[in-house]
Write a protein that holds these residues in place. Structure first.
Motif, PDB file in Angstrom:
ATOM      1  N   LYS A 157       0.950  -1.498  -0.075  1.00  0.00           N
ATOM      2  CA  LYS A 157      -0.071  -0.046  -0.023  1.00  0.00           C
ATOM      3  C   LYS A 157       0.776   1.190   0.118  1.00  0.00           C
ATOM      4  O   LYS A 157       0.475   2.691  -0.872  1.00  0.00           O
ATOM      5  CB  LYS A 157      -1.068  -0.059   1.312  1.00  0.00           C
ATOM      6  CG  LYS A 157      -2.195  -0.842   1.119  1.00  0.00           C
ATOM      7  CD  LYS A 157      -3.355  -1.035   0.071  1.00  0.00           C
ATOM      8  CE  LYS A 157      -4.365  -1.612  -0.050  1.00  0.00           C
ATOM      9  NZ  LYS A 157      -4.959  -2.187  -0.939  1.00  0.00           N
ATOM     10  N   ARG A 164       0.555   6.727  -6.806  1.00  0.00           N
ATOM     11  CA  ARG A 164      -0.916   6.796  -7.120  1.00  0.00           C
ATOM     12  C   ARG A 164      -0.198   8.537  -6.867  1.00  0.00           C
ATOM     13  O   ARG A 164      -1.493   8.892  -6.851  1.00  0.00           O
ATOM     14  CB  ARG A 164      -1.650   7.123  -5.617  1.00  0.00           C
ATOM     15  CG  ARG A 164      -2.731   5.180  -7.041  1.00  0.00           C
ATOM     16  CD  ARG A 164      -3.061   4.633  -5.600  1.00  0.00           C
ATOM     17  NE  ARG A 164      -4.418   5.575  -5.199  1.00  0.00           N
ATOM     18  CZ  ARG A 164      -5.309   5.510  -6.681  1.00  0.00           C
ATOM     19  NH1 ARG A 164      -5.754   5.240  -7.094  1.00  0.00           N
ATOM     20  NH2 ARG A 164      -6.346   6.085  -5.861  1.00  0.00           N
ATOM     21  N   VAL A 215      -8.893   1.741  -6.286  1.00  0.00           N
ATOM     22  CA  VAL A 215      -8.447   0.962  -4.810  1.00  0.00           C
ATOM     23  C   VAL A 215      -9.453   0.761  -4.040  1.00  0.00           C
ATOM     24  O   VAL A 215      -9.415   0.257  -2.704  1.00  0.00           O
ATOM     25  CB  VAL A 215      -7.389   1.597  -4.142  1.00  0.00           C
ATOM     26  CG1 VAL A 215      -5.951   1.537  -5.020  1.00  0.00           C
ATOM     27  CG2 VAL A 215      -8.398   3.523  -4.057  1.00  0.00           C
ATOM     28  N   ALA A 233     -11.921  -0.536   2.574  1.00  0.00           N
ATOM     29  CA  ALA A 233     -12.598  -0.123   0.598  1.00  0.00           C
ATOM     30  C   ALA A 233     -13.867   1.009   0.903  1.00  0.00           C
ATOM     31  O   ALA A 233     -14.747  -0.036   1.653  1.00  0.00           O
ATOM     32  CB  ALA A 233     -12.559  -0.757  -0.112  1.00  0.00           C
TER      33      ALA A 233
END
Length: 677
Positions: free
Chosen positions: A132, A139, A272, A489
């Motif tokens: 992550k 990102r 994601v 999420a």
């Protein structure tokens, strides 16, 4: 019962405006120093502990500043709220700065390379942390050239400031609309008695705010359609100050997505999520709209006939249209006339002083915990504070955490219902555990001179739902703060609490939660039957409204060019919800706080996660929703891991198979198809 001492004290709430800003700055500087030290490591010295554990620890420390930022939602003092807003800006700007540090990203990559070369044994959560944190850098655009990185940093800081200002305006909104007693005809007397009165040209007027406790009774009960129209348009137009900010936020997001190489901001966000792409969101929403539209048309025909009948009886003109301000009123009328269900009567069985303790007892028994109300200073005298323990705790090792309940409206307070994780749970470097702290903010009706504070059944459902978020925060146990609690999420995040809403329709549970404020009798069987029959009445129109919000959200975050968002809002609302407007364009998008509060390109998740919620309930709990063994399984498989495991994995583990939509289809479409409308 032996009184146990918690393993850590609760947060303090004695901060001045100066304290809030200075403590935030000190926390940021401490974080910056850690980032500097990680960046200064030689590639050979970069490893899991020196880089990933160090960054995870300082990330947790930054999250611990949340109580200082939280004041902006709950403080009665403007200087405190302003300081908290300033602090929030400082943290957001620092977060942008931190995520854009190429030197720290290079240290992460060096550490990852060294871990792979050395074959260092990492457990599943540690591997997920590495994965992550590397993805964060990618990102953030850290693989891009310097000029583009600098532009991203500038755009992200500007975006964060725009979003903070948007939400500050939301919390500070204090508009009012005045009505005569005649214009409020139909609104329950106990509601009207809570409206402040003023005199204007010898005429007595009642002051109504845009708080949910004021507007809902107007929408549901005011017999005069002009009263409902004025209230609806005042509510939709209350934040026109945010129109330009909304435009700015979307423009900035388009620019950021383009630099990062994503087709749209929605594709960037959904990468994601469980859904994985904006295209998949569109397919999901389009499919659901097709199924719901026919049900919604039938609902509309029924309610329009009810409106025509009432207008005829009262001699009011009828133009054959059904407006946005008609829905809540005739939905309620339909329930009362067809099901003989009186919402104001049901409310009498749900005094706040009964419902809140009853719901806490249900959670206590289901999840194997116990509560101890404690008396420490909080941000407001109305706030209740609880320490939570394992059910059989015998010493401090059984401590779970703290939660707050801030249930009643007041000026400048956050105007809806939500839960904040004030302090996450995670393991400290010394081997001890940092215990979580969560807060629920709601706006339940206050007592009136004639009655105690009472909750509508919808309020009970909302409270039960939000308590689900509280326990997701409290009962998660992860090593790293980024995986704690509701950090799953976003398109799964609502599923646990949505699942728990089902308890509020179970006859046995409804009786446990109810007690008439005069007779102390629980809800009678006939009222419970009517409540259950009302659950999916007009379900088509209800979900078309949710689909409107979701489709507006995903459209504005996939479109390549700006447009007139006020026009788009009104056109989409009318075409999807089937409800007319007066023709006056109200800037409803300026009130859509989800889109500046971290839920942009994510509103679809409320319905998407409902599929998982229905599956979990039908598979594990429906047979006996109060079974402690099912509660233990839920706690262990769903709540405990937070996001330390992939959501698909632990959901499959809980269900004993891959999730499917069968329960959702049966519950929503099967029920609505079989019930007369």
């Amino acid at each position: 019962m032996t009184t146990l001492k918690p393993s850590q004290p609760p947060p303090t709430w004695k901060h001045s405006a100066t304290d809030i800003v200075s403590l935030t700055k000190a926390g940021i500087e401490k974080n910056r120093e850690v980032h500097d030290s990680v960046a200064a490591l030689s590639p050979a010295d970069c490893n899991f502990t020196s880089v990933y554990v160090a960054l995870a620890s300082t990330e947790a420390e930054l999250k611990n500043l949340e109580p200082l930022l939280f004041y902006k939602n709950v403080s009665t003092e403007k200087d405190i709220r302003d300081a908290a807003t300033e602090a929030d800006n400082l943290v957001k700007n620092f977060s942008v700065e931190a995520e854009m540090r190429l030197d720290v990203f290079n240290a992460k990559k060096a550490a990852s390379d060294n871990i792979a070369k050395e074959g260092a044994p990492l457990n599943a959560e540690e591997k997920r942390l590495v994965e992550k944190m590397l993805l964060d850098g990618k990102r953030a655009g850290l693989d891009l050239p310097e000029a583009q990185r600098d532009e991203l940093t500038r755009l992200k800081k500007e975006l964060s400031q725009v979003c903070v200002k948007f939400n500050q305006n939301f919390n500070e909104e204090d508009g009012k609309i005045l009505f005569t007693l005649e214009e409020l005809k139909g609104v329950p007397a106990d509601v009207i008695s809570g409206f402040p009165k003023q005199t204007e040209d010898t005429k007595e007027l009642y002051e109504v705010t845009h708080k949910t406790t004021d507007i809902f009774p107007i929408f549901k009960y005011a017999e005069n359609p002009e009263t409902r129209r004025r209230m609806r348009e005042s509510f939709d137009g209350r934040l026109s100050i945010n129109v330009d900010l909304f435009d700015q936020a979307l423009s900035l997001r388009r620019q950021i997505a383009a630099i990062l190489g994503y087709d749209s901001w929605a594709d960037y966000i959904t990468e994601v999520k469980m859904v994985k792409s904006a295209h998949a969101v569109d397919e999901f929403l389009d499919d659901l709209e097709k199924k719901m539209r026919q049900v919604g048309i039938k609902n509309l025909e029924t309610l329009l006939a009810l409106k025509k009948e009432e207008h005829g009886k009262k001699g009011m003109p009828f133009d054959g249209e059904f407006y946005a301000w008609d829905y809540s009123y005739y939905d309620r009328k339909f329930v009362e006339t067809e099901l003989k269900l009186d919402d104001s009567l049901v409310k009498e069985y749900f005094p706040v002083t009964v419902v809140v303790p009853a719901i806490l007892r249900i959670y206590r028994d289901l999840l194997g915990v116990r509560f101890q109300e404690i008396s420490y200073e909080t941000w407001h005298p109305d706030v209740q504070q609880f320490a939570v323990w394992e059910k059989d705790a015998k010493d401090e090792s059984g401590f779970v955490g703290y939660f707050y309940l801030d249930l009643y409206p007041r000026p400048a307070k956050y105007s809806h219902a939500a839960v904040w994780c004030l302090i996450p749970g995670y393991d400290l470097p010394n081997g001890k555990h940092n215990y979580p702290v969560a807060a629920m903010v709601a706006n339940l009706a206050k007592p009136t001179p004639d009655r105690p504070a009472l909750m509508r059944h919808g309020d009970v459902v909302t409270f039960f739902h939000e308590m689900g978020h509280i326990f997701h925060e409290l009962l998660s146990k992860t090593r790293f703060s980024r995986f704690h609690g509701t950090s799953v999420a976003l398109d799964f995040g609502e599923a646990p609490s949505q699942m728990l809403e089902n308890w509020c329709w179970e006859p046995r549970v409804l009786q446990l939660m109810s007690s008439h404020y005069k007779t102390q009798e629980p809800l009678p069987v006939d009222l419970i039957t009517k409540i259950n029959k009302s659950r999916y009445v007009n379900v088509g129109l209800f979900y078309l409204r949710q689909l409107f919000f979701a489709k507006f959200d995903i459209k504005v975050h996939t479109d390549k060019e700006a447009t007139d968002y006020t026009l788009l809002w009104n056109e989409l609302r009318q075409s999807i919800t089937l409800l007319k407007s007066s023709g006056d364009l109200m800037p409803g998008q300026a009130t859509f706080a989800h889109l500046t509060g971290g839920y942009e390109a994510g509103y679809y998740g409320y319905i998407y996660s409902l599929v998982f919620a229905m599956d979990m309930y039908a598979t594990v709990f429906k047979r006996d929703p109060l079974d402690p063994e099912s509660g233990r399984l839920y706690r262990e498989k769903i709540l405990l891991p937070g996001s330390s495991r992939d959501e698909n994995e632990f959901l499959k583990d809980f269900l004993g198979r891959a999730p499917n939509s069968n329960a959702f289809i049966e519950e929503i479409f099967g029920t609505s198809a079989s019930r007369p409308l």
